[in-house]
Design a protein around this motif. Structure first.
Motif, mmCIF file in Angstrom:
data_model
loop_
_atom_site.group_PDB
_atom_site.id
_atom_site.type_symbol
_atom_site.label_atom_id
_atom_site.label_comp_id
_atom_site.label_asym_id
_atom_site.label_seq_id
_atom_site.Cartn_x
_atom_site.Cartn_y
_atom_site.Cartn_z
ATOM 1 N N LEU A 28 35.638 -21.942 20.495
ATOM 2 C CA LEU A 28 35.482 -23.337 20.917
ATOM 3 C C LEU A 28 36.748 -24.158 20.755
ATOM 4 O O LEU A 28 36.759 -25.331 21.138
ATOM 5 N N ALA A 54 28.531 -30.990 32.584
ATOM 6 C CA ALA A 54 29.689 -31.646 33.196
ATOM 7 C C ALA A 54 29.362 -32.134 34.584
ATOM 8 O O ALA A 54 29.864 -33.165 35.013
ATOM 9 N N ALA A 91 39.506 -24.152 22.274
ATOM 10 C CA ALA A 91 40.119 -24.592 23.533
ATOM 11 C C ALA A 91 39.355 -25.744 24.165
ATOM 12 O O ALA A 91 39.862 -26.395 25.087
ATOM 13 N N PHE A 92 38.115 -26.002 23.707
ATOM 14 C CA PHE A 92 37.277 -27.019 24.354
ATOM 15 C C PHE A 92 36.881 -28.153 23.412
ATOM 16 O O PHE A 92 36.366 -29.155 23.887
ATOM 17 N N CYS A 93 37.068 -27.988 22.092
ATOM 18 C CA CYS A 93 36.526 -28.950 21.132
ATOM 19 C C CYS A 93 37.633 -29.522 20.273
ATOM 20 O O CYS A 93 38.703 -28.907 20.102
ATOM 21 N N ASN A 94 37.354 -30.684 19.708
ATOM 22 C CA ASN A 94 38.217 -31.291 18.716
ATOM 23 C C ASN A 94 37.349 -31.989 17.687
ATOM 24 O O ASN A 94 36.222 -32.381 17.969
ATOM 25 N N ASN A 132 28.858 -30.459 27.860
ATOM 26 C CA ASN A 132 29.538 -31.402 26.976
ATOM 27 C C ASN A 132 28.580 -31.794 25.857
ATOM 28 O O ASN A 132 27.391 -32.009 26.105
ATOM 29 N N ARG A 147 29.285 -25.877 32.945
ATOM 30 C CA ARG A 147 30.023 -26.393 31.784
ATOM 31 C C ARG A 147 29.178 -27.459 31.077
ATOM 32 O O ARG A 147 28.538 -28.280 31.739
ATOM 33 N N CYS A 176 33.011 -31.783 22.070
ATOM 34 C CA CYS A 176 33.288 -30.618 22.917
ATOM 35 C C CYS A 176 33.113 -31.014 24.371
ATOM 36 O O CYS A 176 32.157 -31.705 24.726
ATOM 37 N N ARG A 177 34.007 -30.525 25.220
ATOM 38 C CA ARG A 177 33.983 -30.814 26.643
ATOM 39 C C ARG A 177 34.150 -29.521 27.438
ATOM 40 O O ARG A 177 35.024 -28.699 27.164
ATOM 41 N N LYS A 178 33.261 -29.376 28.420
ATOM 42 C CA LYS A 178 33.306 -28.276 29.401
ATOM 43 C C LYS A 178 33.230 -26.908 28.723
ATOM 44 O O LYS A 178 34.041 -26.018 28.951
ATOM 45 N N ILE A 179 32.219 -26.736 27.869
ATOM 46 C CA ILE A 179 31.952 -25.440 27.250
ATOM 47 C C ILE A 179 31.277 -24.545 28.292
ATOM 48 O O ILE A 179 30.251 -24.921 28.864
#
Length: 910
Positions: free
Chosen positions: A688, A626, A690-693, A648, A646, A701-704
């Motif tokens: 994941l 990130a 809360a961070f992925c779709n 991505n 984090r 995924c964003r900000k893992i």
């Protein structure tokens, strides 16, 4: 006054997409955001989007307003901004037709055509374009109506005249300077176009609009804020000139207007680091020692100078550069002091052209020549190459591929010229050949100068070979040989044997994803002579791929081949299936065995390599941190620390993936972030969600959060395991280097017996009574991985603590150093020297000095040392007698103030 202008500036017509691509990064970001927001926006909204303060944002918006790319609108007493897009050609033509009344010989275009907003103290322009559609020349007066007195006062030339011939276009420019003291309001104005001498019936033509004067926006600068200026002074219209490979030296004058000593540091991040050189004044640490300075140190009210040099490389592109320069203050790091310097690299048009001969002696084919262009300048060149014959006879055709060469600065480009003789009757019968001359003409599409606009060339067309005269003889010999061969074939022809004419696959590549299998086709002559045919399949490494198949004929077609084969004079089989289904490379071999010799193959043939392409693995479309730099923070109770890195990533074909693994290593390939495993066979795991779709079988995924611990350098690797993988991943990808900067190391406390010691700590020792140990206490603050040491002993110690330190019972001195080292190797130290000595009246302390005759040493009386004020007392309060005369019994006895220590006694002689 007569004024004829021909300005065609794009900024006066609005913003086009080509203009957006040419804008600087910050201005391009503003314009792209304004396009997405058609409604007007405020200065605060733009500054929040750019993450800049309002002063810097306002400077960027003012430049866009001056260029005509952004408009200012006053709404409810607040200034707002919106993008000013260029009108399409159809819209411009429509406005022109609206202005041109039926039968009116004058077509007029006003720019801006409507209301306009301007800030007090700024400049604005109104362009009037007039087209004479009539049949006669005309004198046209263009002026501001007398009913607009304010605009007449602000305009340098409120009345202008054009002389236009029939079907010609002219343009006049009204420039207005709005005074700073102008009252913010709306001013109506009218521009009159009149041609009373030539078109009295169609003129005058009036155009009315409004000017909205906005209040002047002043930047509030605190008196104590530092200021700086750049020399030489530059602007976008008068930039500093730099020749190719030259150097521009800029003097940055800094004024420290605060009441504190401050250190200033300069930065320029818009250019590559090797282009910029910043030199600070050298400081004097001690007499005769000059040390480099990492900043400009200024006392209150003092001025200083920083030398800034721009040295673009020799191959830098010509053009205008406007880097931003920021001045950092050590006392006020959040203060934004920005300025822009404009400089231009002068163009260089050096271009080297040469023509290389590839083939210049030809018989039946064409000659080949190569034209190479080397751009030794700093501008982009577009060169057109054209081959032109020099001889009178048009014997050859010329093909240039490509015709236009685009050569970037410092690069090379080549085009191939093919010269082909086409009139065969011009070919010489004998001799040295015919010389065909031509030249390559070079033309610069931008009309830049060319050092060599033409390259000569020549082609040699060789004469006909001597053996062509023997064609008749050779033909006769060929006929005789053919007759002899036919006689031999008729009398001595061997018995017919099976012959494989063709053996191939219906397709050279198959897809395992389609569940394909290899199909083969072949043709065999004399099938009646066949006993058996054998089909074998091998992998590329030579191992057996399928079980060998043997088909037995015995004069008839085998039953298993009847759906695929037809037997006549030639056995033709098409799309015969095989057992080859696994992904890989195959080679098949077909052997034909005759009836008269079933043990040895009559003919053998192999196919080319046939591939079954495996199912493509998933692809990592994106894998990056990130942000590239993090700052270590103190341990907290939050679940995810702010210094946690984090990550991505974006991966397609989620249904093929079994597991994702993320591991972090140092540049030395040491694991510093433990392995993280995510099982995605059942979809996105709970850790994941809360961070992925997931969308269209793609995992985004964003900000893992990673498992990094503490400061250091990290390189993360993402491993993708498909459902068919066991030990090794199908695909991996690494990030760039990610840094976690450590906390600054500080020594908060270093005390002896609860007090802050001086650099020298004297202790009187008593041989008969050992001194008690010193109580050393310390307190250190810094990164989690810092190393705290007490030198020379005991070495590594915790961050905070207290230890007893034994006192040496012999006279001497010893230095105790508290040293803090972070992971980057930076050290912070604090030292104290312990001096132990015997009292002056001690017999053991009397030195044995040699005696001189009639001489007696005199010991000088030392001056009374100044009383040291104990820590914690105010300057106006004298210490109590108890602190001076009665030391703590638990601490070592200090030296007597009226006696010299043994180390301070002067040498004497008996």
């Amino acid at each position: 006054m007569t004024a004829i202008n021909s300005r065609t500036s794009n900024s006066q017509l609005g913003l086009s997409m080509a203009d957006v691509l040419l804008l600087p990064p910050q201005q391009r970001k503003i314009v792209q955001w304004l396009i997405k927001h058609p409604d007007s926006v405020t200065l605060t909204q733009v500054s929040i989007h750019l993450d800049l303060n309002q002063q810097a944002t306002l400077a960027l918006l003012d430049e866009l307003v001056d260029e005509g790319f952004v408009q200012q609108i006053l709404t409810g007493g607040e200034v707002k901004y919106r993008v000013n897009l260029a009108a399409k050609r159809g819209i411009q033509q429509q406005n022109l037709q609206q202005t041109l009344a039926p039968g009116n010989p004058l077509a007029i275009i006003f720019n801006p055509s409507g209301d306009y907003a301007v800030q007090a103290g700024a400049k604005f322009e109104i362009n009037v374009t007039v087209t004479n559609k009539g049949q006669e020349s005309a004198l046209i007066d263009i002026f501001i109506d007398e009913l607009s007195p304010q605009l007449i006062q602000w305009c340098d030339a409120p009345k202008q005249r054009l002389a236009l011939s029939p079907n010609s276009v002219g343009e006049v420019l009204f420039e207005f300077q709005v005074p700073v003291t102008a009252i913010p309001s709306t001013y109506n104005y009218a521009i009159v176009v009149d041609a009373p001498l030539h078109y009295p019936e169609d003129t005058p033509i009036r155009h009315g609009a409004k000017i909205q004067v906005l209040p002047a926006i002043e930047t509030v600068v605190r008196v104590s804020d530092p200021t700086f200026s750049l020399l030489p002074l530059t602007s976008s219209r008068s930039p500093a000139k730099i020749p190719p490979g030259g150097i521009l030296q800029v003097n940055v004058n800094v004024h420290n207007r605060s009441d504190r000593v401050d250190r200033f540091r300069l930065s320029c991040l818009d250019l590559p680091e090797e282009w910029v050189s910043i030199r600070y004044p050298e400081g004097l640490e001690t007499a005769g020692l000059v040390i480099p300075n990492m900043g400009l140190n200024l006392n209150p009210g003092e001025k200083g100078e920083i030398l800034l040099q721009f040295q673009p490389p020799l191959g830098a592109n010509a053009g205008l550069y406007y880097p931003s320069i920021r001045l950092y203050s050590a006392n006020n790091p959040d203060l934004m002091l920005l300025d822009v310097i404009y400089w231009e690299i002068l163009p260089s048009y050096l271009l080297n052209a040469e023509m290389l001969i590839v083939v210049n002696r030809v018989r039946r084919k064409g000659g080949t020549f190569e034209v190479k262009l080397t751009n030794a300048g700093n501008t982009v060149r577009e060169i057109t190459c054209e081959a032109v014959p020099v001889d009178e006879d048009q014997v050859c055709t010329y093909v240039t591929s490509p015709t236009v060469l685009r050569v970037l600065p410092g690069e090379k480009a080549a085009t191939q010229v093919t010269v082909t003789p086409v009139k065969w009757w011009y070919r010489p019968m004998f001799g040295a050949g015919r010389l065909l001359n031509f030249r390559i003409e070079l033309t610069d599409q931008q009309q830049f100068p060319l050092p060599n606009p033409a390259l000569p060339g020549s082609l040699i067309w060789e004469p006909r070979p001597w053996w062509q005269f023997l064609l008749v003889l050779l033909t006769a010999l060929g006929i005789i040989g053919a007759i002899a061969f036919l006689i031999w074939l008729w009398l001595f022809r061997p018995p017919a044997v099976p012959k494989i004419l063709q053996f191939l696959s219906s397709d050279a590549t198959y897809q395992a994803s389609n569940n394909d299998f290899i199909r083969l086709s072949w043709q065999i002559r004399h099938p009646k002579k066949l006993q058996t045919i054998s089909l074998t399949g091998l992998f590329a490494d030579g191992t057996a791929a399928v079980q060998p198949i043997v088909y037995t004929f015995n004069g008839k077609l085998p039953q298993e081949l009847q759906p695929f084969c037809q037997m006549g004079a030639v056995l033709t089989c098409s799309n015969v299936p095989t057992d080859a289904r696994k992904p890989g490379e195959y080679t098949f071999q077909l052997q034909a065995f005759a009836n008269n010799n079933p043990d040895l193959p009559a003919d053998t043939i192999k196919t080319n390599t046939i591939k079954i392409v495996p199912i493509p693995p998933p692809q990592i479309l994106e894998f990056s941190p990130a942000q590239s730099v993090y700052q270590e923070v103190k341990p907290s109770t939050t679940k995810i620390s702010p210094d946690t890195i984090r990550l991505n990533w974006k991966i397609n074909d989620l249904d093929k993936i079994k597991e994702l693994r993320v591991i972090g290593r140092s540049p030395e390939n040491l694991v510093n972030s433990p392995l993280q495993t995510y099982n995605v066979t059942q979809g996105i795991p709970d850790t994941l969600k809360a961070f992925c779709n997931q969308q269209d079988n793609q995992l985004n995924c964003r900000k893992i959060p990673a498992n990094n611990r503490g400061a250091g350098d990290y390189i993360f690797e993402l491993q993708v395991f498909t459902k068919t993988d066991t030990d090794k991943p199908s695909i991996t990808q690494k990030t760039d280097l990610v840094k976690v900067q450590p906390l600054p190391s500080k020594i908060l406390e270093f005390k002896i017996d609860g007090n802050n010691p001086l650099p020298k700590y004297p202790i009187v020792i008593n041989p008969l009574k050992p001194n008690k140990p010193l109580n050393l206490s310390w307190k250190v603050e810094g990164s989690n991985n810092i190393k705290v040491q007490l030198l020379p002993a005991p070495g590594d110690i915790p961050r905070n603590g207290t230890i007893p330190y034994p006192v040496n019972q012999q006279p001497g001195s010893e230095t105790i150093t508290l040293q803090v080292t972070n992971t980057a190797g930076e050290k912070v130290t604090r030292s104290v020297t312990i001096e132990t000595f015997l009292p002056p009246n001690s017999a053991a302390n009397q030195p044995q000095l040699p005696q001189l005759e009639n001489a007696k040493p005199e010991i000088p009386t030392p001056p009374t040392p100044p009383t040291t004020q104990p820590p914690g007392t105010s300057p106006g309060t004298s210490p109590s007698p108890t602190n001076n005369t009665a030391p703590n019994p638990n601490s070592p006895t200090p030296s007597q103030p009226d006696k010299l220590s043994p180390l301070e006694l002067p040498p004497g002689f008996d």
